[in-house]
Scaffold this active site. Structure first.
Site, PDB file in Angstrom:
ATOM      1  CB  SER A  31     -14.728  16.945 -42.111  1.00 27.61           C
ATOM      2  OG  SER A  31     -15.496  16.382 -41.072  1.00 27.61           O
ATOM      3  CG  ASP A 319     -10.288  18.056 -35.251  1.00 23.66           C
ATOM      4  OD1 ASP A 319     -10.898  16.979 -35.011  1.00 23.66           O
ATOM      5  OD2 ASP A 319     -10.385  18.638 -36.343  1.00 23.66           O
ATOM      6  CG  HIS A 322     -12.113  15.636 -38.076  1.00 23.94           C
ATOM      7  ND1 HIS A 322     -12.301  16.941 -37.658  1.00 23.94           N
ATOM      8  CD2 HIS A 322     -13.092  15.381 -38.977  1.00 23.94           C
ATOM      9  CE1 HIS A 322     -13.354  17.453 -38.292  1.00 23.94           C
ATOM     10  NE2 HIS A 322     -13.841  16.528 -39.095  1.00 23.94           N
TER      11      HIS A 322
END
Length: 355
Positions: A31, A319, A322
């Site tokens: 991600s 978040d 990340h």
């Protein structure tokens, strides 16, 4: 005369236009690099194609990037002079593929196949990503011929940023893999699997590879919130260091084993710590997530009902896992032109000139 002047101007502009530093880029990872592959995975619980993700992206659009804006992949390709490659899964069924690259990165994906199932239910593991690249490479061979495809691939860039979800899977409460393997045995599995896939990429034509270590993920808000003191989870960071040490040694061995292969290793762990500790980078909030709810804004992911901070430039974390776009810019700069403090044995700019 006017016509001739236009012609001269057009000719001058076309001649002066900078050529990309690489003909193509093929992105592998999780991600931290995903630009939207998980949008196409129906069962995945790790997605970012909804607000407030993308709040600082052009047109405030949530694209599937786990960020308030762009991520490392976006900024790295800009440094090279290429457009951001599209997610591979968005191209399934297309008659043609972009000649300048594709992204296979998938949120929740790991080096080990089971990591994605534990973290995301459905994600593209590194093995699956390499399988998809094999199909892209086969189409490139049909398009350019074997020698033409190899010439292009040998000059292309292959960034790989993965491993975090494997560690998360090990430290998940009730984790079966933690019962089956000691930390060292698990790290050895990660390294041996990565080595096999790295050699597969080499066999498919990759010659310039960028490999990132696992960052200090024990310091992300999702992990800190489990500690009463709010400090980093030392055991998780120690396992990341153990993996990174093995990865660096493995890359050195592969360099001597694989003719014509060059690599750049990114000390992603050290880069995170540097941004944490050096206030000149501008990150005054390094513990709390910008977007989320609860303790450290990390009990709940960045979903539409979450709250988000007004100043994303002073937050390291977007978040609960990340980095923000602001942090991604620094990481991209370190990758492309950074000193040996973070890049070894060379940075991406030097890698593209090697061989």
């Amino acid at each position: 005369m006017a016509f001739m002047l236009v012609c001269v101007l057009v000719f001058t502009i076309s001649v002066c236009k900078a050529q990309p530093a690489a003909p193509a880029i093929y992105v592998f990872g999780d991600s931290f690099m995903d630009v939207g592959n998980n949008n196409y995975l129906l069962l995945s619980v790790v997605k970012a194609n909804f607000p407030h993700n993308g709040i600082d992206f052009p047109n405030m659009k949530p694209t599937g990037r786990f960020s308030n804006g762009k991520n490392i992949a976006d900024f790295l390709v800009k440094e090279i002079g290429l457009p951001t490659p599209p997610p591979y899964l968005s191209l399934v069924g297309s008659a043609t593929l972009p000649i300048n690259g594709v992204s296979f990165a998938s949120g929740g994906g790991g080096i080990l196949n089971e990591s994605g199932r534990i973290i995301a239910v459905q994600a593209l593991s590194l093995g699956q990503q390499v399988d998809y690249f094999t199909m892209v490479r086969d189409r490139l061979v049909r398009q350019l011929g074997p020698s033409g495809a190899q010439a292009r691939l040998s000059k292309s860039l292959f960034p790989i940023v993965i491993g975090t979800n494997d560690l998360f899977a090990y430290f998940t409460v009730g984790s079966l893999v933690a019962k089956l393997y000691t930390p060292q045995q698990y790290v050895d599995r990660m390294l041996s699997t990565f080595k096999g896939l790295f050699k597969t990429l080499y066999g498919l034509g990759a010659r310039k590879l960028v490999v990132a270590g696992v960052p200090a993920v024990g310091c992300c808000p999702m992990q800190r919130r489990t500690n009463r003191t709010g400090e980093c989870i030392v055991e998780l960071n120690n396992m990341a260091i153990k993996y990174n040490d093995g990865l660096k040694m493995m890359l050195q061995e592969l360099k001597s084993e694989l003719p014509g292969m060059n690599y750049a290793y990114f000390d992603y762990y050290g880069a995170w710590v540097s941004l944490f500790q050096n206030e000149t980078y501008g990150f005054t909030e390094i513990k709390e997530a910008c977007c989320g709810l609860g303790n450290l804004n990390a009990d709940v992911p960045c979903i539409p009902i979450a709250r988000f901070c007004p100043n994303r430039k002073n937050h390291f974390f977007w978040d609960r896992v990340h980095p923000t776009e602001a942090a991604a810019i620094f990481f991209s700069d370190m990758l492309y032109s950074g000193l040996q403090q973070f890049m070894a044995p060379m940075n991406v700019e030097q890698l593209l000139l090697a061989g």
